[in-house]
Design an enzyme around this catalytic site. Structure first.
Site, PDB file in Angstrom:
ATOM      1  N   THR A 100      -4.430 -10.821   7.849  1.00  0.00           N
ATOM      2  CA  THR A 100      -5.435 -11.178   9.024  1.00  0.00           C
ATOM      3  C   THR A 100      -6.812 -11.200   8.198  1.00  0.00           C
ATOM      4  O   THR A 100      -7.133 -10.690   7.198  1.00  0.00           O
ATOM      5  CB  THR A 100      -5.667 -10.015  10.070  1.00  0.00           C
ATOM      6  OG1 THR A 100      -6.941 -10.137  10.634  1.00  0.00           O
ATOM      7  CG2 THR A 100      -5.424  -8.776   9.374  1.00  0.00           C
ATOM      8  N   TYR A 117      -7.224  -1.473  12.006  1.00  0.00           N
ATOM      9  CA  TYR A 117      -6.206  -2.627  12.085  1.00  0.00           C
ATOM     10  C   TYR A 117      -6.287  -3.428  10.839  1.00  0.00           C
ATOM     11  O   TYR A 117      -5.089  -3.732  10.244  1.00  0.00           O
ATOM     12  CB  TYR A 117      -6.701  -3.826  13.262  1.00  0.00           C
ATOM     13  CG  TYR A 117      -5.942  -5.082  13.317  1.00  0.00           C
ATOM     14  CD1 TYR A 117      -4.656  -5.105  13.451  1.00  0.00           C
ATOM     15  CD2 TYR A 117      -6.893  -6.112  12.998  1.00  0.00           C
ATOM     16  CE1 TYR A 117      -4.089  -6.437  13.268  1.00  0.00           C
ATOM     17  CE2 TYR A 117      -6.351  -7.298  13.038  1.00  0.00           C
ATOM     18  CZ  TYR A 117      -4.857  -7.488  13.001  1.00  0.00           C
ATOM     19  OH  TYR A 117      -4.251  -8.761  13.042  1.00  0.00           O
TER      20      TYR A 117
END
Ligand code: UDP
Length: 330
Positions: free
Chosen positions: A117, A142
């Site tokens: 990501t 995250y």
């Protein structure tokens, strides 16, 4: 040979499974159906329900199928949730990825594609599109949980006969242009999905999280990429590794950003529907602006985006939302 897709019943995973089937690949899916749906998996794929950290299940999957590549989507993806509950992100994304990588090494699976990501970068130093060599300073658990998996892959590839591609996704949106799958997650939090739900009246308007950021209109800027283009980048990564290409990390985005307000205006325009927008405070963990430099994906993976058009991304997201609404009425 077959490709194992983890999280193949989820949003991006289900598009990947269709893309692999369309390309004539044999596909095996493992998904524990915590957020995904069995019906989202293309019928041609072989399906195993279970957890990627279940070693016995993985051994069975490797014994029953001739797998030469794993495409690993399974994981948790909501930035604010990761801020509130970091340890579940380190469990789901980091610890379980470790278990999967260990099973892959044990079974001598040579190729691995990882859903990473843009959150690994945090907020870049400049407004320029970010390159893979930029500093890695995740601003949320995250992002950190994904970066830790990238590090495990890097070190595993140095120690074993194992090649990986880590694809750093920017903001994935839209749905299969042929209408076979889309983002079906309940309680979705991603901007275009939430806006599509507001268009369909599934929610009463929506919030804009923060209008005091240092950007032209004060809202955060993101690089929105169509999910089918993203799936295609994975196919290219697979092709490259099977042809002997080494491990690589590549951004997946288009190289241009839109603010939250620009996106919402485009959604209203494409839908021809207005909905209430509330200005709310900043959401924890949000980076100000993040746009990809996709040169590595284009040059090394030979990736060519086909749907670099925000209106098209929005149109396919709206069509899928409409499909879900009709489906629920039946
Ligand atoms: N956002 C928003 N309202 C929403 C959902 C998202 O204002 O209902 C904003 C969010 O704060 C961020 C951007 O839209 O600035 C993209 O957020 P999203 O959750 O889609 O993706 P992320 O970049 O967090 O992975």
């Amino acid at each position: 040979m077959a490709v194992l897709v983890t999280g193949g019943a989820g949003y991006i995973g289900s598009h990947m499974v269709w893309a692999l089937c369309d390309a004539g690949e044999e596909v095996v899916v493992i998904d524990r159906l915590s957020t995904g749906f069995r019906w989202a998996v293309a019928p041609e794929a072989r399906f195993y329900e279970g957890d990627i950290a279940d070693r016995e299940l993985l051994q069975r999957i490797f014994a029953e199928n001739r797998i030469d590549a794993i495409i690993h989507f399974a994981g948790s993806i909501i930035v604010p949730e990761s801020v509130a509950d970091p340890l579940s992100y380190y469990e789901n994304n980091t610890a379980k990825s470790r278990a999967l990588i260990a099973a892959a090494v044990e079974a001598k699976v040579p190729h691995f594609v990882f859903s990473s990501t843009a959150a690994v970068y945090g907020t870049p130093d400049t407004a320029d599109p970010v390159e893979e060599t930029a500093p890695l300073r995740p601003e949320s658990p995250y992002g950190a949980s994904k970066l830790m998996t990238e590090i495990m892959l890097r070190d595993t590839a140095l120690a074993h006969d194992f090649t990986y591609t880590a694809l750093r996704y920017f903001n994935v949106a839209g749905a299969d242009p042929r209408g076979r799958t889309g983002q079906s997650t309940k309680g979705a939090t991603h901007l275009i999905k939430v806006a599509a739900e507001a268009v369909l009246g599934k929610r009463q308007g929506m919030d804009v999280f923060g209008t005091d950021y240092p950007t032209p209109d004060g809202t955060c800027i993101r690089d929105y990429i169509h999910v089918s283009d993203l799936a295609n980048a994975h196919l290219k990564a697979l092709e490259r590794m099977r042809a002997g290409g080494g491990s690589i990390v590549a951004n997946c985005g288009y190289g241009r950003g839109f603010s939250v307000l620009e996106v919402l205006n485009r959604v209203k325009e494409v839908a021809g529907v207005d909905f209430p927008v509330r200005i709310s405070g900043r959401r924890p963990g949000d980076a100000v602006s993040i746009v990809a430099n996709p040169a590595v994906a284009m040059q090394e993976l030979n990736w060519q985006p086909k749907h670099d058009d925000l209106a098209f991304i929005v149109r396919t997201a709206l069509d899928w939302e409409d499909h879900l609404a009709r489906r629920n009425q039946i």
